[in-house]
Every structure is written in structure tokens, then in C-alpha cells.
Scaffold this active site. Sequence first.
Site, short mmCIF file in Angstrom:
data_model
loop_
_atom_site.label_atom_id
_atom_site.label_comp_id
_atom_site.label_asym_id
_atom_site.label_seq_id
_atom_site.Cartn_x
_atom_site.Cartn_y
_atom_site.Cartn_z
CB CYS A 101 -0.93 -0.01 1.21
SG CYS A 101 -2.08 1.39 1.27
CB CYS A 197 -7.28 -1.37 6.04
SG CYS A 197 -6.72 -1.42 4.32
#
Length: 363
Positions: A101, A197
Site C-alpha cells: 500500500c 484494513c
Amino acid sequence: MRVLAAMSGGVDSAVAAARAVEAGHDVVGVHLALSAKPGTLRTGARGCCTIEDAHDARRAADILGIPFYVWDFAERFTEEVVETFVGEYAAGRTPNPCVTCNEKIKFEALLDKAMALGFDAVCTGHYARLEVVDGRPQLRRSADEGKDQSYVLASLRPEQLRHAMFPLGGSRKSDVRAEAAERGLAVAEKPDSHDICFIPDGDTRKFLESRLGESPGDLVDAETGAVLGRHTGVHGFTVGQRKGLGIDKPAPDGRPRYVLSLEPVSGTVKVGSANRLEVTRIDGERPIWPSGCPLEGPTECVVQVRAHGGTARAVAEAADGEVTVRLREPLSGVAPGQVAVLYRDEGEAGDLVLGSARIAATA
């Protein structure tokens, strides 16, 4: 300097943005919408990037008096992070989605868009120190050892670090929370997010089975070759795993068994005793040198193979786009697909990030 502050809705990014404002920069806040169907609420420290987080980020921006926007990066995030994560597990590897990410979303997609819009830098709430020495960026560990995030940033290239800001690198988390309270930021006591997440319930195996289905195979004793049981897919395991193996009978010596290796083609999961997990050599591929300086010959260093822990002194050498790391003391539970980060050897723990590479094999 025009600065784009990436605001997740947490305390760290809010204080980082506040410090950028206080330093006199022209700051704009942005929250990244990373899910096409974000949950309305998080549960404690479970998950992030929810609608609640977006609201928290907006309220913090209002208090700071800076413009605020929400940018939709859901499609890019799914393609670069989620699908890569699933594909790596299907191939028998153990990825770190936070590394992906940061590399592909925050400091590639976001930074590229920021630069196209005329910003000079992207500011985040990461705990890492960034310096420029003789025109070269140097990424270092945070002053707060327990919160250090240099590991997940070690896959950034020099041109990305030249346009990055980490205002919290010299701070401790407790001081950041106290500062947030003094500034009147409502997120001062908001829990940190500790989970992947896009898997807010923390059940990675269930998530992977929903994407990959079942692919049964054997659980095999690595020493004797005996079949000890069956499983529903190699994606449900990682090297070093002890719990959830589904083996009914104990080992002959009564000690726990651990996952030693995964063979996705045959569907075999090999298990054995803890001592068989120890490795003394790591082979890495696709090295990245954050300062732009590749290793020159055998280099004493400290290698870290997990975001928190898994460090050992070593000698590393780079050649032909690969890195060989010979450990001075063995490490356990080192899995292909993880990232090996090399730090300058300064005794117990290194400080300066030398480079990183994806682990391809161990011995």
C-alpha cells in the site's frame, strides 16, 4: 511549499498535518477512499478507511483550517493491494499488504497525482525519520522504537522519498496523543488500527477462502513423509504457523508442530518441529535502495523480516538484481513473500535503511 497531507482519520496523520501547517507550508488535506463499500463504523482497533474515518479526517482538517478532499482510490487499491495479497497467498507466499500500500498507493498513485496538481510533497503520519545528506534521501528508524514504521517504507525509491514528509519521525506516540489533545483534535484518544484494513474482522483465512475457494491437500510430516491430515487450501497457512493446523495426533516427542513450507502446485503443507524453522540464509529479489546507493561488496548489516521483530545481524551482498543475506544468528518463521529490510549495522539494531528485497527463498 505546497504539501498534500494524507489524512487517514487517525491521530498520527492529523498531528502530522498540523505540524506541516505550523511549519508554514501551504497544506491541503486528502482522505483516500480505498473501499467501494466502506463500513459505516469500525470496532475499536479493527479495520480502517471507513466512513467514520473519513468524517474524523474532515473534522481534523476543519480545526486546522485547511482545505479537505476525499479521493477515490478504491479501484487502484483493489488491483494493486487486495488482488496482489490474494495472489501471493495462492502462490504459497506471505505478503505484507502495508508495504504494498505504501509503495503502490500512497507513494505512487497518490504522489503521482499530487505532483501533477502542483504539490511539492506528500505528508503522512508514519513514524520514520527522513533526512537528506549530500542530495540523497536517508530513511531512518523512528525515535519511538515501538512505533517505528521504517520497515513498511523501505520499498520506496529515492525519487519518492524526495517528495515525502514524515513529521512524526522524532516523536513518541504518547507525545503525539498529548499534542492532539492540546490542539483540540477529537482523534487524540482514537485507537490505532492493528488489522489488515480490508479484513476488518481479522479472519484472514476466511477472507482468502471467500476469494479462492477450497483447494484440498495433505498435511505432511517433513521428516517422515507421513500424511497427518487434510486441509482446504495452502492459502490458509504461512511458514511458522503453529495454531489452526487441524492435526489431531501429537508429534512423537509431544512438542508442537509448525508449518515449514508450502507447495501450492501439489497442495502439500509440510510441518515439523520448531528447530526446523531456523534459517541462516535469505535470498531476496527485486531489491530497492531508498538512498539510491546499492550495496558495494559484502556489507555488515541488520536484517529485519517482519514489521515488528524478526531481526538479526547479517552480511548482505547484492549482484545481478538479487540480494543474498547470510545471518550471523538464525531466524525462525521466515516466509517467502515477506520483505527483508537491511539496516546499517550499529550493534543491537540498525538505524539507517540500506535497502529492501522480497524474500524468494531461505536455507
